[in-house]
Motif scaffolding. Structure first.
Motif, PDB file in Angstrom:
ATOM      1  N   SER A 195      47.077  10.058  60.548  1.00  0.00           N
ATOM      2  CA  SER A 195      46.297  11.277  60.740  1.00  0.00           C
ATOM      3  C   SER A 195      46.035  11.986  59.427  1.00  0.00           C
ATOM      4  O   SER A 195      46.785  11.844  58.459  1.00  0.00           O
ATOM      5  N   ALA A 196      44.952  12.763  59.403  1.00  0.00           N
ATOM      6  CA  ALA A 196      44.574  13.584  58.253  1.00  0.00           C
ATOM      7  C   ALA A 196      44.895  15.039  58.560  1.00  0.00           C
ATOM      8  O   ALA A 196      44.463  15.567  59.587  1.00  0.00           O
ATOM      9  N   HIS A 197      45.634  15.686  57.667  1.00  0.00           N
ATOM     10  CA  HIS A 197      46.040  17.084  57.844  1.00  0.00           C
ATOM     11  C   HIS A 197      45.421  17.917  56.729  1.00  0.00           C
ATOM     12  O   HIS A 197      45.697  17.680  55.550  1.00  0.00           O
ATOM     13  N   ASP A 198      44.606  18.870  57.116  1.00  0.00           N
ATOM     14  CA  ASP A 198      43.853  19.679  56.157  1.00  0.00           C
ATOM     15  C   ASP A 198      44.202  21.149  56.365  1.00  0.00           C
ATOM     16  O   ASP A 198      43.773  21.770  57.336  1.00  0.00           O
ATOM     17  N   HIS A 199      45.028  21.684  55.469  1.00  0.00           N
ATOM     18  CA  HIS A 199      45.393  23.094  55.503  1.00  0.00           C
ATOM     19  C   HIS A 199      45.905  23.526  56.885  1.00  0.00           C
ATOM     20  O   HIS A 199      45.427  24.490  57.482  1.00  0.00           O
ATOM     21  N   GLY A 200      46.903  22.784  57.399  1.00  0.00           N
ATOM     22  CA  GLY A 200      47.568  23.173  58.631  1.00  0.00           C
ATOM     23  C   GLY A 200      46.932  22.664  59.907  1.00  0.00           C
ATOM     24  O   GLY A 200      47.441  22.967  60.997  1.00  0.00           O
ATOM     25  N   LYS A 201      45.865  21.900  59.813  1.00  0.00           N
ATOM     26  CA  LYS A 201      45.209  21.352  61.001  1.00  0.00           C
ATOM     27  C   LYS A 201      45.132  19.827  60.901  1.00  0.00           C
ATOM     28  O   LYS A 201      44.836  19.283  59.839  1.00  0.00           O
ATOM     29  N   MET A 202      45.398  19.164  62.020  1.00  0.00           N
ATOM     30  CA  MET A 202      45.304  17.706  62.086  1.00  0.00           C
ATOM     31  C   MET A 202      43.876  17.351  62.459  1.00  0.00           C
ATOM     32  O   MET A 202      43.534  17.205  63.635  1.00  0.00           O
ATOM     33  N   VAL A 203      43.016  17.225  61.442  1.00  0.00           N
ATOM     34  CA  VAL A 203      41.570  17.203  61.658  1.00  0.00           C
ATOM     35  C   VAL A 203      41.028  15.841  62.064  1.00  0.00           C
ATOM     36  O   VAL A 203      39.876  15.734  62.497  1.00  0.00           O
ATOM     37  N   ASP A 204      41.829  14.789  61.933  1.00  0.00           N
ATOM     38  CA  ASP A 204      41.369  13.464  62.371  1.00  0.00           C
ATOM     39  C   ASP A 204      42.593  12.571  62.551  1.00  0.00           C
ATOM     40  O   ASP A 204      43.680  12.843  62.031  1.00  0.00           O
ATOM     41  N   GLY A 205      42.380  11.510  63.322  1.00  0.00           N
ATOM     42  CA  GLY A 205      43.437  10.548  63.594  1.00  0.00           C
ATOM     43  C   GLY A 205      42.887   9.473  64.506  1.00  0.00           C
ATOM     44  O   GLY A 205      41.703   9.501  64.872  1.00  0.00           O
ATOM     45  N   TYR A 206      43.731   8.541  64.882  1.00  0.00           N
ATOM     46  CA  TYR A 206      43.300   7.426  65.716  1.00  0.00           C
ATOM     47  C   TYR A 206      43.874   7.562  67.119  1.00  0.00           C
ATOM     48  O   TYR A 206      45.044   7.932  67.290  1.00  0.00           O
ATOM     49  N   ASP A 207      43.049   7.263  68.108  1.00  0.00           N
ATOM     50  CA  ASP A 207      43.492   7.358  69.508  1.00  0.00           C
ATOM     51  C   ASP A 207      44.309   6.120  69.840  1.00  0.00           C
ATOM     52  O   ASP A 207      43.770   5.081  70.237  1.00  0.00           O
ATOM     53  N   ILE A 208      45.615   6.219  69.688  1.00  0.00           N
ATOM     54  CA  ILE A 208      46.460   5.040  69.851  1.00  0.00           C
ATOM     55  C   ILE A 208      46.664   4.674  71.317  1.00  0.00           C
ATOM     56  O   ILE A 208      47.140   3.579  71.620  1.00  0.00           O
ATOM     57  N   VAL A 209      46.317   5.578  72.232  1.00  0.00           N
ATOM     58  CA  VAL A 209      46.338   5.249  73.659  1.00  0.00           C
ATOM     59  C   VAL A 209      45.023   4.578  74.058  1.00  0.00           C
ATOM     60  O   VAL A 209      44.991   3.708  74.930  1.00  0.00           O
ATOM     61  N   GLY A 210      43.955   4.959  73.384  1.00  0.00           N
ATOM     62  CA  GLY A 210      42.631   4.456  73.737  1.00  0.00           C
ATOM     63  C   GLY A 210      42.225   3.178  73.027  1.00  0.00           C
ATOM     64  O   GLY A 210      41.086   2.720  73.188  1.00  0.00           O
ATOM     65  N   GLU A 212      42.421   2.493  69.494  1.00  0.00           N
ATOM     66  CA  GLU A 212      41.828   2.696  68.168  1.00  0.00           C
ATOM     67  C   GLU A 212      42.840   2.343  67.084  1.00  0.00           C
ATOM     68  O   GLU A 212      44.037   2.202  67.339  1.00  0.00           O
ATOM     69  N   GLY A 213      42.328   2.244  65.861  1.00  0.00           N
ATOM     70  CA  GLY A 213      43.209   2.154  64.711  1.00  0.00           C
ATOM     71  C   GLY A 213      43.843   0.795  64.528  1.00  0.00           C
ATOM     72  O   GLY A 213      43.225  -0.245  64.740  1.00  0.00           O
ATOM     73  N   MET A 214      45.116   0.807  64.103  1.00  0.00           N
ATOM     74  CA  MET A 214      45.799  -0.404  63.696  1.00  0.00           C
ATOM     75  C   MET A 214      46.606  -1.024  64.835  1.00  0.00           C
ATOM     76  O   MET A 214      47.032  -0.352  65.754  1.00  0.00           O
ATOM     77  N   MET A 215      46.801  -2.312  64.729  1.00  0.00           N
ATOM     78  CA  MET A 215      47.712  -3.010  65.633  1.00  0.00           C
ATOM     79  C   MET A 215      49.115  -2.426  65.483  1.00  0.00           C
ATOM     80  O   MET A 215      49.519  -2.014  64.397  1.00  0.00           O
ATOM     81  N   ALA A 216      49.869  -2.398  66.582  1.00  0.00           N
ATOM     82  CA  ALA A 216      51.248  -1.924  66.570  1.00  0.00           C
ATOM     83  C   ALA A 216      52.092  -2.900  67.403  1.00  0.00           C
ATOM     84  O   ALA A 216      51.547  -3.810  68.042  1.00  0.00           O
ATOM     85  N   PRO A 217      53.400  -2.758  67.397  1.00  0.00           N
ATOM     86  CA  PRO A 217      54.229  -3.698  68.158  1.00  0.00           C
ATOM     87  C   PRO A 217      53.840  -3.866  69.619  1.00  0.00           C
ATOM     88  O   PRO A 217      53.925  -4.965  70.159  1.00  0.00           O
ATOM     89  N   THR A 218      53.389  -2.782  70.280  1.00  0.00           N
ATOM     90  CA  THR A 218      53.028  -2.885  71.701  1.00  0.00           C
ATOM     91  C   THR A 218      51.557  -2.575  71.960  1.00  0.00           C
ATOM     92  O   THR A 218      51.153  -2.500  73.117  1.00  0.00           O
TER      93      THR A 218
END
Length: 373
Positions: A195-210, A212-218
């Protein structure tokens, strides 16, 4: 006068256990992992039906360790089952209880027992109950929400609790406030959040339930949509595809195990399939870190790594080699989830933060320019 050391009970329900801790300020005075037998959990039709069972076991564990509920100033539960909201500490109210009980976000997960258990103890003692940075924390910038299909928008499900606490703690170690910093923050465990955190806000990230993003163990991570359509047309069901996003993808599908240490060891011993999967996961993590760094315009104060897999020094080294040119890489093996919940309650009890009100209205419902008929 010395600042009061608030005494907070935190509850983090998981699939096979419930982590419980008592904190006085920043110090853990008692923690226990209350195990749940699979045969006992199988007796309950839904997650929320487990409430009396889990409450009873927690009460017994507290009694065995001499912890009296009356000595607690506040109760905090992991906030599952809720609809998207900005980050922060929220008081448990009737709307939240309703949403947690039925899993209003459509994801049935033991975390939705968190607000229910905290409320049950608060009702017995007359003390407040809270949740802190729930999994559905949503602080996305508008550009991060868009897709190329009208009416289809991006949403994120991340390890928000640990991500934000790691950032808060790292900023403090720099002598700065979280609200004054820009970080790429990662939780790398059974699931992986970046995730990207910009001055106290998590302004972007990957939907790991949906998916998105990188492969993970499960989890399968991001996939080419056309290939997914081919997968479905070959006879697989949408249910199977959804499980690949959360439970049966990644190492589970490729190698038959979700144990990252086993995969790492197999790779080191020359197992070609394990080596390929382990290398690809590291590559994808770094690619996603680079994407979040671009969201921050390359102005990154640090790349922060948390989660269980960060105990693997080889993984940390691989990330440093690919991403260290962006910003300093700092490793925080494990997680701060219990500490984060206690800290959120203490900020409210001390008057440093005002508890939010959960309304049940999602923080984002669409863009009028695309949704109007």
């Amino acid at each position: 006068m010395a600042e009061k050391m608030w005494r907070v009970l935190v509850i983090n329900p998981g699939s096979t256990s419930t982590k419980v801790g008592v904190f006085e300020g920043d110090e853990a005075v008692f923690t226990v992992n209350v195990a749940h037998e699979a045969s006992d959990l199988a007796k309950f039709e839904g997650v929320s039906d487990q409430l009396p069972y889990r409450v009873g076991l927690i009460e017994a564990a507290l009694a065995d360790n001499g912890v009296e509920l009356g000595s607690i100033d506040a109760f905090v539960g992991r906030g599952g089952g809720l609809l998207p909201m900005p980050g922060g500490t929220y008081a448990v109210n009737d709307v939240m209880l309703d949403h947690a009980t039925r899993g209003a976000n459509g994801v049935q997960h033991p975390a939705q027992l968190g607000p229910q258990i905290a409320h049950a103890f608060a009702a017995l003692t007359g003390k407040p109950a809270f949740v802190v940075n729930p999994p559905d924390t949503d602080e996305l910038c508008d550009d991060a929400r868009m897709t190329g299909i009208r009416g289809v928008y991006r949403h994120v499900h991340l390890h928000a609790l640990n991500l934000k606490e790691t950032a808060i703690r790292h900023a403090a170690s720099m002598g700065r406030a979280y609200e004054d910093c820009r970080f790429v923050v990662c939780h790398i465990g059974g699931g992986i959040s970046i995730s990207a955190h910009d001055h106290g806000k998590m302004v972007d990230g990957y939907d790991i339930v949906g998916g998105e993003g990188m492969m993970a163990p499960t989890r399968c991570g991001g996939l080419p949509v056309a290939e997914v359509l081919d997968y479905l047309e070959a006879g697989h069901t949408t249910s199977e595809a959804r499980k690949m996003c959360m439970k049966t993808g990644g190492f589970v599908d490729l190698l038959g195990t979700s144990a990252a240490l086993e995969v790492s060891n197999r790779a080191a011993d020359g197992d070609e399939a394990a080596s390929r999967a382990w290398s690809a996961m590291q590559y994808q993590i770094c690619r996603c870190i680079g994407g979040m760094a671009a969201v921050l315009g390359g102005q990154v104060d640090g790349i922060l790594l948390g989660g269980g897999m960060i105990h693997n020094k080889g993984l940390v080294k691989a990330i440093e080699e690919r991403c260290g040119w962006i910003a300093p890489v700092s490793a925080y093996p494990g997680e701060f989830e219990l500490e984060a919940m206690a800290a959120g309650a203490c900020r409210v009890l001390s008057g440093d933060e005002e508890a939010g009100t959960y309304t049940g209205v999602p923080v984002f419902t669409g863009f009028a320019c695309f949704d109007e008929a």
